[in-house]
Design an enzyme around this catalytic site. Sequence first.
Site, PDB file in Angstrom:
ATOM      1  CE  LYS A 185       4.988  -6.795 -51.757  1.00  0.00           C
ATOM      2  NZ  LYS A 185       3.983  -6.107 -50.951  1.00  0.00           N
ATOM      3  CG  ASP A 226      -1.656  -7.635 -51.970  1.00  0.00           C
ATOM      4  OD1 ASP A 226      -0.766  -8.511 -51.973  1.00  0.00           O
ATOM      5  OD2 ASP A 226      -1.468  -6.469 -51.569  1.00  0.00           O
ATOM      6  CD  GLN A 270       3.709  -2.744 -49.363  1.00  0.00           C
ATOM      7  OE1 GLN A 270       3.837  -3.359 -50.403  1.00  0.00           O
ATOM      8  NE2 GLN A 270       3.729  -3.346 -48.180  1.00  0.00           N
TER       9      GLN A 270
END
Length: 289
Positions: free
Chosen positions: A53, A120, A97
């Site tokens: 990412k 997200d 995460q």
Amino acid sequence: MTAQRIDGNALSLQLRADVAQRTAALKANGITPGLAVILVGENPASQVYVRNKVKACRDSGLHSVLEQYPDTMSEVELLSRVEALNNDPSIHGILVQLPLPAHIDAQKVIEAISPVKDVDGFHIASAGALMTGMPGFWPCTPYGCMKMLESIGYDLKGKHAVVIGRSNIVGKPMAMMLLQKNATVTICHSATQNLKAMTLQADVIVAAVGKRKVLTADMVKPGAVVLDVGMNRNEEGKLCGDVDFAGVEQVAGYITPVPGGVGPMTITMLLVNTLEAAERSAACTLIQK
Ligand code: NAP
């Protein structure tokens, strides 16, 4: 019939070129889109995901920071880092995460992220925005699936879409996005009786289960579009999806491969969301001036 493949790598390249161009335009106005990624613990898969990412951000000209903490980090400490990033003007998107160590309440941490930086799309405000058709951030994986449908010019209006899986990060938001584009949507899950009877009616099938061969050729209507979100390992340890690709490819009209399908799109949509967060923030700043 052999299905046409929807190439997630090729589509990602196109979308990332657009991200790079829009990022350069923002930079010319003194704003660099910034993503902060927080990783707690040493989960090897998570380490690979966050590295990918951060690299993808840098390759497209975005600013990105990776904060890594030991799994002894307390929930209070993590919440305080999230708060600091909420208040950091160089950061437009925050990603924590998952999974987090068991002693940390992941939902509490997600809810601590400012909704304007929730790239997200997991915050309850983002879920509510998607549900009600308001502006917000869409979760990256189903958003990527929508882009794949768009890339083949597929009009969902009046089509029957069957989503297999109902997680908060893939199945449910996927169903909402398809509904928003006027598909008739059926959501299937582990308690669904006769999955095949459902999928055989579908013009579009999204498989998001995490089990190999959940969808086989005899379960697919000829010409249907099949999007495979699943990430599994076969007997040889190779990455594979939820769909029996070799069989379904002979029946479907379009199909996404694994690897090289939905996977690359997920990271690409994270870049798109981060850029959009920066563009929205820049627009607010201009209005305030
Ligand atoms: P999840 O939270 O485990 O959800 C799986 C869903 O599948 C659940 O809703 C479950 O039903 C349902 N299910 C389980 N067995 C089933 C069956 N036999 N028939 C029908 N439905 C069944 O998983 P997730 O996070 O949504 O992820 C799904 C898959 O996508 C995983 O392989 C994951 O690794 C992959 N994934 C890929 C990407 C990517 O970038 N490509 C991103 C995210 C996830 P219940 O709700 O009834 O338990």
